[in-house]
Write an enzyme that holds these catalytic residues in place. Structure first.
Site, mmCIF file in Angstrom:
data_model
loop_
_atom_site.group_PDB
_atom_site.id
_atom_site.type_symbol
_atom_site.label_atom_id
_atom_site.label_comp_id
_atom_site.label_asym_id
_atom_site.label_seq_id
_atom_site.Cartn_x
_atom_site.Cartn_y
_atom_site.Cartn_z
ATOM 1 N N LYS A 1 0.844 -1.192 0.000
ATOM 2 C CA LYS A 1 0.000 0.000 0.000
ATOM 3 C C LYS A 1 0.882 1.246 0.000
ATOM 4 C CE LYS A 1 1.367 0.828 4.211
ATOM 5 N NZ LYS A 1 2.229 1.983 4.433
ATOM 6 N N TYR B 1 -4.642 3.231 6.397
ATOM 7 C CA TYR B 1 -5.227 2.220 7.289
ATOM 8 C C TYR B 1 -6.558 2.714 7.871
ATOM 9 C CZ TYR B 1 -1.074 -0.639 7.066
ATOM 10 O OH TYR B 1 -0.069 -1.443 6.614
HETATM 11 P P1 NAD Z 1 12.420 1.118 2.852
HETATM 12 O O1 NAD Z 1 12.914 2.481 2.581
HETATM 13 O O2 NAD Z 1 12.889 0.448 4.082
HETATM 14 O O3 NAD Z 1 12.726 0.166 1.627
HETATM 15 C C1 NAD Z 1 12.537 0.568 0.290
HETATM 16 C C2 NAD Z 1 13.414 -0.276 -0.610
HETATM 17 O O4 NAD Z 1 13.302 0.213 -1.940
HETATM 18 C C3 NAD Z 1 14.894 -0.222 -0.225
HETATM 19 O O5 NAD Z 1 15.440 -1.515 -0.280
HETATM 20 C C4 NAD Z 1 15.506 0.642 -1.322
HETATM 21 O O6 NAD Z 1 16.840 0.300 -1.602
HETATM 22 C C5 NAD Z 1 14.600 0.338 -2.503
HETATM 23 N N1 NAD Z 1 14.622 1.401 -3.500
HETATM 24 C C6 NAD Z 1 14.725 1.199 -4.826
HETATM 25 N N2 NAD Z 1 14.729 2.367 -5.462
HETATM 26 C C7 NAD Z 1 14.651 3.328 -4.545
HETATM 27 C C8 NAD Z 1 14.627 4.748 -4.614
HETATM 28 N N3 NAD Z 1 14.667 5.408 -5.781
HETATM 29 N N4 NAD Z 1 14.557 5.424 -3.466
HETATM 30 C C9 NAD Z 1 14.457 4.783 -2.280
HETATM 31 N N5 NAD Z 1 14.476 3.434 -2.160
HETATM 32 C C10 NAD Z 1 14.575 2.710 -3.289
HETATM 33 O O7 NAD Z 1 10.833 1.197 2.811
HETATM 34 P P2 NAD Z 1 9.784 0.154 3.397
HETATM 35 O O8 NAD Z 1 9.372 0.610 4.739
HETATM 36 O O9 NAD Z 1 10.296 -1.216 3.239
HETATM 37 O O10 NAD Z 1 8.535 0.429 2.430
HETATM 38 C C11 NAD Z 1 8.448 -0.143 1.135
HETATM 39 C C12 NAD Z 1 6.966 -0.262 0.724
HETATM 40 O O11 NAD Z 1 6.309 -1.090 1.672
HETATM 41 C C13 NAD Z 1 6.196 1.066 0.734
HETATM 42 O O12 NAD Z 1 5.275 1.068 -0.321
HETATM 43 C C14 NAD Z 1 5.448 1.065 2.061
HETATM 44 O O13 NAD Z 1 4.244 1.784 2.006
HETATM 45 C C15 NAD Z 1 5.197 -0.408 2.250
HETATM 46 N N6 NAD Z 1 5.111 -0.779 3.670
HETATM 47 C C16 NAD Z 1 4.017 -1.465 4.091
HETATM 48 C C17 NAD Z 1 3.881 -1.837 5.401
HETATM 49 C C18 NAD Z 1 2.700 -2.630 5.840
HETATM 50 O O14 NAD Z 1 2.480 -2.760 7.029
HETATM 51 N N7 NAD Z 1 1.924 -3.203 4.938
HETATM 52 C C19 NAD Z 1 4.858 -1.475 6.322
HETATM 53 C C20 NAD Z 1 5.975 -0.792 5.871
HETATM 54 C C21 NAD Z 1 6.077 -0.443 4.536
#
Ligand code: NAD
Length: 357
Positions: free
Chosen positions: A117, A202
């Site tokens: 999401k 959410y």
């Molecule tokens: P994060 O920043 O920890 O991870 C993002 C990943 O994308 C990293 O590995 C990064 O290297 C990669 N990436 C590739 N291209 C990138 C760019 N141009 N800039 C930044 N990062 C880049 O983020 P996250 O918390 O893992 O979130 C990722 C997705 O998951 C988002 O869409 C977020 O909304 C979703 N999420 C959902 C939940 C849930 O409970 N369902 C919880 C956290 C995150």
């Protein structure tokens, strides 16, 4: 829908005991902290492949999850997954504005897709993603893990079955201290918005699954910025109301500069609430009749298994891409209202999708 001639055949015809192969795309915090570990507990699918731009990260995952060299992908050779029959499901866990590109590429490679999401940062992107999956004959599901949590399921039951009578009022808050300044969540091009699209989604979803209805109008206001430098590109906080057909109002708020995690429902003959409501674990529920008591589940493991079971049974996911589209439509209207100061009437997707609450 028929596969297009130039597309690989979508995976299908699974046996009951088959472990479907999942590929995680984006190895950030959510993949490392939640989805990877959950895939050690799943019973219908397992981690088969990963995609990351960082060779060191790929190596680390290879060692931890015993992956084969040929199952490690970069973003450059991502499209080669079409030649990897071991990958059945591609799970997109990238910054929000990258979801559209990778969902579409995964669909074109003939893979079923789960997308985190928000589904995308624009309604048009959501529609393109849904269309691409339909054209490829693959299924698209959302990462809406709370559908598999017992406490939230109880909120759905109490609300939708009107156990305490008609709902009079809903209050929802999902807020977090967002932390350091240089992260993608604070960059509009990558996030598509602030706390509304990352956390507030959410509350948007909860108001729908508690009522079992779609909202008909929204009104919203941005909250004042206490750190305008940090929150140059996205809102620091926003509050909004979602109005339902019978006049019921859900009052919601989401902020990046404090913590909050509440879903409270007041009905004619009592109330029920979760606090925290949207966490991965440690949820607590109370009603005017006493405390809720449910076993903890690994939400992500059950969510991914549920999609694998849907694929085995050739059924639709109960959290399909259309649900993600509807939420992006609602959030787009919430932003429009906050910007214009006007109440925005909603015209959501066709009513035959109403089953997807
Ligand atoms: P994060 O920043 O920890 O991870 C993002 C990943 O994308 C990293 O590995 C990064 O290297 C990669 N990436 C590739 N291209 C990138 C760019 N141009 N800039 C930044 N990062 C880049 O983020 P996250 O918390 O893992 O979130 C990722 C997705 O998951 C988002 O869409 C977020 O909304 C979703 N999420 C959902 C939940 C849930 O409970 N369902 C919880 C956290 C995150």
């Amino acid at each position: 829908m028929e596969n297009q001639a130039n597309m690989p055949a979508a995976p299908g015809n699974y046996t009951e005991n088959q472990m479907l192969g999942v590929m995680l795309v984006g190895l950030g915090e959510y993949s490392s902290g939640q989805l990877g570990p959950a895939l050690k507990e799943t019973k219908h699918c397992c981690l088969k492949a990963v995609a990351s731009g960082d060779p060191a990260k790929r190596k680390k995952w290879q060692q931890e999850y015993n992956l084969k060299e040929e199952d490690l992908y970069s973003y450059d050779n991502f499209d080669d997954i079409k030649n990897n029959p071991g990958i059945d499901i591609v799970y997109i866990v990238l910054p929000n504005s990258m979801h559209a590109e990778y969902v579409i590429r995964a669909a074109k490679a003939g893979k079923h897709v789960i997308c985190e999401k928000p589904l995308a940062t624009t309604v048009a992107d959501c529609q393109r993603m849904i269309r691409a999956c339909q054209e490829a004959g693959v299924k698209l599901s959302m990462g809406y893990r709370l559908y598999f949590d017992h406490f939230n399921q109880e909120m759905m039951r109490l609300g939708q079955e009107k156990v305490m009578g008609n709902i009079k009022r809903i209050i929802a808050d999902d807020s977090m201290d967002v932390g350091e300044k240089n992260q993608w969540r604070l960059k509009y091009q990558l996030s598509g918005g602030g706390p509304l699209v990352n956390n507030g989604v959410y509350c948007v979803r909860a108001a729908q699954y508690v009522t079992g209805e779609w909202p008909v109008a929204v009104s919203a206001r941005f909250l004042p910025k206490t750190d305008p430098d940090k929150f140059k590109e996205v809102e620091e906080g926003i509050e909004w109301e979602m109005e339902f057909e019978n006049g019921l109002i859900a009052s919601c708020v989401s902020s990046y500069s404090r913590n909050g995690n509440l879903l409270r429902v007041e009905a004619e003959n009592g109330w029920f609430e979760l606090e925290p409501a949207y966490e991965y674990e440690g949820l607590k529920g109370k009603t005017s009749q006493g405390d809720m008591d449910f076993p903890a589940v690994n939400q992500q493991a059950v969510q991914m298994d549920d999609f694998a079971i849907c694929l085995k049974n050739k059924e639709e996911s109960r959290i399909p891409g259309e649900m993600g589209l509807r939420d992006v439509q609602i959030m787009t209207a919430i932003y429009e209202s906050a910007k214009t100061g006007k109440k925005i009437k909603l015209q959501l997707a066709p009513a035959d999708n109403l089953i997807h609450i």
